[in-house]
Structure formats: structure tokens, C-alpha cells
Design an enzyme around this catalytic site. Structure first.
Site, PDB file in Angstrom:
ATOM      1  N   SER A  82      -5.099  -8.612  -5.708  1.00 37.61           N
ATOM      2  CA  SER A  82      -6.421  -8.941  -6.246  1.00 37.61           C
ATOM      3  C   SER A  82      -7.489  -8.405  -5.294  1.00 37.61           C
ATOM      4  CB  SER A  82      -6.574 -10.460  -6.385  1.00 37.61           C
ATOM      5  OG  SER A  82      -5.672 -10.965  -7.346  1.00 37.61           O
ATOM      6  N   SER A  87      -6.240   7.506  -1.339  1.00 36.32           N
ATOM      7  CA  SER A  87      -5.828   7.822  -2.709  1.00 36.32           C
ATOM      8  C   SER A  87      -5.691   6.565  -3.552  1.00 36.32           C
ATOM      9  CB  SER A  87      -4.478   8.552  -2.675  1.00 36.32           C
ATOM     10  OG  SER A  87      -3.485   7.705  -2.124  1.00 36.32           O
ATOM     11  N   HIS A  88      -5.918   6.719  -4.843  1.00 36.05           N
ATOM     12  CA  HIS A  88      -5.573   5.697  -5.832  1.00 36.05           C
ATOM     13  C   HIS A  88      -5.038   6.430  -7.061  1.00 36.05           C
ATOM     14  CE1 HIS A  88      -6.442   1.232  -6.665  1.00 36.05           C
ATOM     15  NE2 HIS A  88      -5.735   1.343  -5.552  1.00 36.05           N
ATOM     16  N   HIS A 128       3.768   3.745   1.011  1.00 35.76           N
ATOM     17  CA  HIS A 128       2.314   3.608   1.017  1.00 35.76           C
ATOM     18  C   HIS A 128       1.814   2.870   2.251  1.00 35.76           C
ATOM     19  CE1 HIS A 128      -1.557   3.701  -1.098  1.00 35.76           C
ATOM     20  NE2 HIS A 128      -1.760   2.478  -0.653  1.00 35.76           N
TER      21      HIS A 128
END
Length: 738
Positions: free
Chosen positions: A320, A101-102, A56
Site C-alpha cells: 500500500s 522502474s515500475h 527487485h
């Protein structure tokens, strides 16, 4: 839930093969890490390598091929390599945009996965100094009959709408598709577009020694740890237990962060700025230092934490949300802090730039990790993986062998199918008009956003075509670029540049890697020929479950410029008795068509041929007609062919059309449902026909006069006659019954 004890154990613990595997690293990669460090890493350092060397973040399987893409052009200010791409639209205005993308997080936790995908892509844009002006998305789900599809669909749409609506950015365009290939691995791709002045663009390259490294935004928690690593692995039966790796978003805090950053950007305080996205504090600090060829030292005791007893490991790998890392000019800290205090956000100097070329991490006044920056960035693995070429023989479908159906029956089957039914039930959940510059919402070929207080605008759209790419990746790659090009042109925009999100299966599979390489080749060829460069993007591999890979799904997001916006052009018929012209030649290509898939469940053969010369000539000529105000409405012809495009024009207006039968192509199904490319339908005033025909002939454009607009009914002489009301009802049937 599977234990992840290595997240909280001492950094002095012994590194075993099991720990290496849990970090998503190969044993050979671990050997290389030891060579680069000239020692064995501790757990904290191993976690950092895991974050920076995963697929990624490092693009280790794709980097070799991404370099081949067409990325240059006079309109390009910043190409791939930054947080987002930047293009020039004149008058000191620039557009910043990117798609990402997620996918994995959205499958595990659809609401938060989709929401944080939107939040992350927005930060990529305002990090560059741009105020976001539009959001788009491309979302793909499994078969509607699959047990998970409905809940995944509802969760993702709610997440996209919830984040975008709360932060106050309009979600103006997108696509929602269904296919059984995504049953166990949905795709959620989010695109953001922003506007910035050319002289106020910000970059992530660190500069200068002993400069303050500042943490701003939300506090750090334990959510999202190993999120990037999770996104670099296939799913299996334990996927549901990975919810802790999905981040939790807060759009209201992101709104504060955006305003604080944009306010600080008004002066010359910022040297560089980077979003804490995938791999959090690790990737942001390493990327800034690597680009600037500097070192960076962080005092992790100073990192604002929202949970007690967080370890250096957790701080560095937390994902986070709503956090940024900034490097400031000397003596600018107090002024900057006042701004972030005003917006009620954390602002803490947590480190300094150094001349060591190392990432140095301190905790309780001790060095707990030290890694050469180049070991994490330029020395990360690069794999030229083996791949095989796709072989697919052309297979002519003999319609005489199929069950006989009527044209009307075939059309109804397409318009009422999940992939072609009205998607307003999705888009109505998104605020499309906030900020008051949305000139044309979703529902047409492209959305139009006015540049604030000006008479120029941009058009934006996203497209994908997985079945074409699966059948013949090179052709599929070309086609999706060309369709995006056409969608911008039909609303009167000159196509400027694209961003891409390349969604594929496991790159260690030779067939999947072949699909990737060949799709990229098709994208490259189309972009070069059309002068439509790639300025940003994202690669998402390992989309699959238990060795079952998704179809290759490159998603293209395009931006075009409308220099003077007189009125928005769309595909709704404007009045009766106007002439309808078909631009481009029809050959009747039915392989891989919606007609065969929806009516006969046949998904075989080659996609339609792509003639880039015709694409460019037809598109550029159409722009000439639009600029001369000779076109009242226009629509590109793609999935479903001519008849589907005409139906969509009727459904979106108060007018229908009367279409004559073709004189040359004898098979009506091939003529009306064929998916030949480089074609458009245009509506023109009868009085303008001579002018239009002259321009078409002067530019060697093939065209046909196929009929005219009329009140209330869509009609093909002797074959079908359906009222607009019934077309609308048919087009809404699927969702109403789902």
C-alpha cells in the site's frame, strides 16, 4: 483470476514445493533459508524471505557487477546504497535524485502502475529530507501498430500526469519511445529530483536501543501484496491476472505525507526514516535495522489497517502506498504525533529497536515470526551468473545497393516517424510550471530548474539507446552516458552525476547477462573518464514474456549545475544571419542509424565509435564558450544525425538555416544522416566568430562553418528547401493520424 490462497492461510500451514515456487524462491534457496534459521520457516517468514530475496530487493544477480561502477567524486555526498543519491552544488545546497522502474505493474495496470511509480520515487527523495522540485520519465512502448500499445500509452501518460499534477511537482523532461521489443513488456522509469540543505540530509540507518519505531501515512490494505516478487519474474499468459499485485496510489495523501515529514525534519526528532516501497513494511524495517546492525521488534496488532481481518502475512507484504517508517529520538513521540495529526495522517508507535539483531514480529501478544536480520540482508543470495560476450561483426552498408531516395524524402520519413515526431501531446498532459521555478521545460536537450530564490539552477535530462546497446553493449553503455553528458552541456550546465535504471531481460539467460555486464562496463568507462559518477539507481530484470527478452535498455538520468543563470540556453535559433558551426568530426557512420531504420527498415551493424577524449574535450570547451556568452543556441547531434538536429532547431524557432554542402565527405547521406558522436551545432553572432574560433583552436577542437540562419526556410544548397511551417506540420503528422 488465479487463486492466491497462501496469502490468507494460516502461518502454520505446511510449506510445499508449490508454495515455495509461488513465492518466487528456488528449492536451493529454501534449503539455505532452513540452514540460516536452523529450522523450517512458517508461511509468514517464508513470505518475508521471498520479499527480501527476490531480484527487485536483493539485487542478487547484479550486485557483483554494480560494485564496479564509478561512484566517487568531490561532488558526491551520498552514493548508491541509500534511498537516493546526493550531490553538492555549493552554498550549503544539495541535490537528491534517483530513477526507478515500475515496468511490470504498468504493463498490468498502466494508470496505477505509472502513478505509483511516480509516488514511490518521490518518497525516495523526500525521505532524505529534500523537497522534490522536478519529475522526469523514460517510457518505452511496443510498435504503434500493436493492439495494446495505444491503451498502454494513454494509461501510462495519464498515470504519470495524474499523480505529478495532483501532488504539485512539475514533470519537466523525459522521453517516449516505440519499438516492437517492448510489445509485451513496456518500460516505465520515473525519476525525481529534490533540493535540500547539506546539514539537513536524513538517512535510513537505525541507531540506538529501545527507540520508537513509528508507522506514519496511509493505512495498510491488501493492494500490492507480492508486488516486488511479481517484478522479479517474466510475464506469461497469466499476467493479466496479477492486478492485485499492483498498488493503488493517492497523490493527495502523498502531498500530506510529504509536508508532514518535511515539517518533522525541521528539528532533531528523527534518527532514521525509510519509505515503505517494494516489499512494504518488510523491506523498510529490515533495511533500517541492517544498516544500523540492530534488531527490530514490531507489534503487528498496532499496524493501521483499512481492511478487516488482515493477517500478519498481509501486513508485512502489503505494498500500500503513501507510508513511511520512522525511528524517533526519546520523548519526541507526542510532538511528532501532533504534526501528523494536523495533516490528518496515521501516526502509531508499532515497535522498538533491540539488541537482538533479529526481526521479531508479534501478533496477539505472541511471537509469530523471528528471523536474523543478516539472513534477510547480508546473507541473501549473491549470484555471479554465467554470461557470454556479444559478438557483432562490423558490417558496412553499401548505399549503392539500396533504393535511391532524395535527402528531403529521407528527412521527412524520420521527422514523421513515431520516435522522432513531436511529443508535445505527451508533455502537455504534465504540469511543467507548478512551483514557479521551471526555467526551461521539456522540448530542449535538458530542462532547467532554478534553485528557489537564487540565480543558480540545475539542468536535468534522461536518455536511452536500446538499439546501440543491443548491437554492441559496451559501446551502447558508453554512448548513453555521453549523450546525457552532451544534453546537459548544450544548455550550459556542468555535468555533475547520474542515476541509472538498468532494464534488461532474464538474467538466467547467458546472452542477457552478457548484455548487462558489458553495458555496465561501458557505463563505468564513460563515467570514470568524464568524471560523471553514478550516485543512485535501480536494476530491473526479467523484462520479457515467454522467454522473449527486451533489448537491453539502460536509462541514464543526469544532473548538471548552472552556477549563474543569466538566460536559459536551448536549441532554438535566435535570429537570422548568425553563423552555424559544427563541433566535432563527421565520419558518416550509418550502421544502426535512424536513416537506415526509418527509410529501409535496416537495423544492422555496429553503433558509432565512442571517443571519450573527444567527448570530454569538445564538451568542456563548449562550456567555456557558453560561460563567456559566446553561444546563442546549441544542440547535440545524436539520432538522425546533423540534418535532424538542424531541423529540430528550425522547428522550435521562427528561423531556418541555409547549409552548404560539405567539401570533403562526398556522400551527402553519410554526412547529413551519420550518427557520429561527440558533435554539437552552435549558433553564434558573426561578430564573435574570431573569438570562438580562437578558443576552439586553442583547445584542439575540430569544427566546420556549415552555414547561417535565415528566415522561414530550412535549406541545404541544391538539395532541399522546406519552410518551417511545413517542417512543423511534418513533425506533427504521426500523432495527428494515430
Amino acid at each position: 483470476m488465479e487463486s492466491t490462497c497462501f496469502q490468507v492461510c494460516s502461518i502454520k500451514m505446511k510449506i510445499t514445493n508449490q508454495i515455495i515456487e509461488k513465492h518466487g524462491l528456488k528449492l536451493e534457496e529454501f534449503k539455505n533459508i532452513k540452514k540460516l534459521l536452523k529450522r523450517e520457516p512458517n508461511l509468514l517468514e517464508l513470505g518475508i524471505f521471498s520479499a527480501m530475496w527476490n531480484e527487485h530487493c536483493s539485487y542478487k544477480s547484479s550486485r557483483v557487477h554494480l560494485k564496479k561502477l564509478h561512484t566517487k567524486g568531490k561532488q558526491v555526498i551520498q552514493g548508491p546504497g541509500e534511498n537516493a543519491g546526493v550531490i553538492d552544488i555549493g552554498d550549503n545546497d544539495a541535490i537528491v535524485f534517483k530513477i526507478e522502474s515500475h515496468n511490470h505493474p504498468s504493463y498490468i495496470e498502466p494508470f496505477q502502475g505509472a502513478a505509483t511509480g511516480v509516488g514511490g520515487i518521490l518518497r525516495d527523495v523526500f525521505t532524505m529530507g529534500a523537497r522534490p522540485i522536478a519529475l522526469l520519465n523514460s517510457i518505452h512502448f511496443g510498435s504503434p501498430e500493436h493492439s495494446k500499445t495505444k491503451s498502454l500509452l494513454n494509461g501510462v501518460v495519464s498515470g504519470i500526469g495524474g499523480y505529478g499534477n495532483c501532488i504539485g511537482i512539475p514533470t519537466v523532461a523525459g522521453e517516449t519511445k516505440f519499438n516492437e521489443t517492448y510489445n509485451e513488456n513496456i518500460l516505465v522509469n520515473a525519476m525525481a529530483v529534490g533540493h535540500v540543505k547539506k546539514d539537513k540530509i536524513f538517512y535510513s540507518k537505525a541507531k540506538g536501543l529501545n527507540k520508537s519505531v513509528v508507522y506514519v501515512g496511509s493505512k495498510t490494505g491488501r493492494d500490492g501484496i507480492h508486488g516486488a516478487s511479481m517484478a522479479s519474474a517474466e510475464f506469461d499468459e497469466s499476467s493479466a491476472g496479477k492486478k492485485p499485485t499492483v498498488q493503488v496510489g493517492d497523490p493527495f495523501t502523498e502531498k500530506l505525507l510529504m509536508e508532514a515529514c518535511l515539517e518533522l525534519m525541521k528539528d532533531n526528532s528523527i534518527i532514521s526514516i525509510q519509505d515503505m516501497g517494494a516489499a512494504g513494511l518488510t523491506s523498510s524495517s529490515v533495511e533500517m535495522a541492517s544498516k544500523g546492525e540492530l534488531g527490530i521488534e514490531l507489534e503487528l496488532d498496532k499496524v493501521p489497517c483499512r481492511e478487516e481481518n488482515m493477517t500478519p502475512y498481509e501486513m508485512m507484504l502489503s505494498e500500500s502506498q503513501e507510508r513511511m517508517l520512522i525511528i524517533l529520538e526519546d520523548k519526541k513521540e507526542q510532538k511528532a504525533k501532533k504534526i501528523f495529526d494536523k495533516w490528518d495522517l496515521d501516526f502509531v508507535v508499532i515497535g522498538r529497536t533491540t539488541n537482538t539483531n533479529n526481526l521479531t514480529l508479534k501478533f496477539n501478544n505472541k511471537i509469530v515470526g523471528e528471523i536474523p536480520i543478516e539472513a534477510l540482508a547480508s546473507k541473501a543470495p549473491v549470484y555471479d551468473r554465467q554470461w557470454i560476450k556479444k559478438v557483432n561483426k562490423k558490417k558496412e552498408i553499401n548505399l549503392k545497393d539500396l533504393k535511391k531516395i532524395k535527402i528531403e524524402e529521407a528527412l521527412i520519413k524520420i521527422l514523421s516517424s513515431p520516435n522522432h515526431s513531436n511529443k508535445s501531446w505527451v508533455t502537455n498532459q504534465y504540469d511543467q510550471s507548478v512551483m514557479c521555478d521551471t526555467v526551461q521545460k521539456s522540448g530542449s536537450d535538458a530542462a532547467i530548474i532554478r534553485i528557489h530564490n537564487k540565480d543558480k539552477a540545475i539542468a536535468v535530462t534522461v536518455d536511452s539507446s536500446a538499439n546501440y546497446c543491443k548491437s554492441h553493449p559496451i559501446t551502447g553503455g558508453k554512448q548513453v552516458v555521453c549523450e546525457n553528458w552532451r544534453n546537459l552541456i548544450t544548455v550550459g550546465a556542468k555535468p555533475l552525476a547520474i542515476t541509472n535504471c538498468l532494464n534488461f531481460g532474464n538474467p538466467e539467460n547467458k546472452e542477457v547477462m552478457g548484455e548487462f555486464v558489458e553495458c555496465l562496463q561501458g557505463i563505468k568507462e564513460a563515467c570514470e573518464f568524464l568524471g560523471f559518477p553514478v550516485v543512485s539507481g535501480n536494476v530491473s530484470f526479467y523484462n520479457g514474456t515467454n522467454n522473449k527478452n527486451i533489448y537491453p535498455t539502460p536509462v541514464i538520468g543526469g544532473v548538471g549545475l548552472i552556477k549563474k543563470l543569466s538566460y536559459p540556453l536551448n536549441h532554438s535559433f535566435k535570429k537570422e544571419n548568425n553563423i552555424l558551426l559544427l563541433i566535432g568530426k563527421t565520419f558518416g557512420h550509418l550502421e544502426q542509424s535512424c536513416f537506415l531504420k526509418e527509410n529501409y527498415s535496416i537495423n544492422e551493424g555496429m553503433p558509432p565509435e565512442i571517443n571519450l577524449l573527444n567527448e570530454k574535450n569538445n564538451g568542456e570547451t563548449l562550456i567555456k564558450l557558453i560561460e563567456k556568452n559566446l553561444i546563442l543556441s546549441s544542440h547535440d547531434i545524436s539520432n538522425g544525425g546533423l540534418i535532424t538536429a538542424l531541423s529540430e532547431m528550425s522547428i522550435s524557432s521562427n528561423y531556418g538555416a541555409k547549409i552548404q554542402k560539405p567539401k570533403k565527405l562526398t556522400n551527402l547521406f553519410k554526412y547529413f544522416f551519420g550518427e557520429d558522436q561527440a558533435r554539437y551545432i552552435i549558433e553564434i553572432d558573426t561578430d564573435n566568430l574570431p573569438k570562438v574560433e580562437k578558443i576552439l583552436k586553442d583547445n584542439n577542437i575540430y569544427y566546420e562553418n556549415i552555414g547561417y540562419t535565415q528566415k522561414k526556410y530550412f535549406e541545404i544548397e541544391g538539395e532541399l528547401r522546406i519552410s518551417n511551417k511545413d517542417l512543423f506540420k511534418i513533425n506533427n503528422e504521426w500523432y495527428n493520424s494515430y
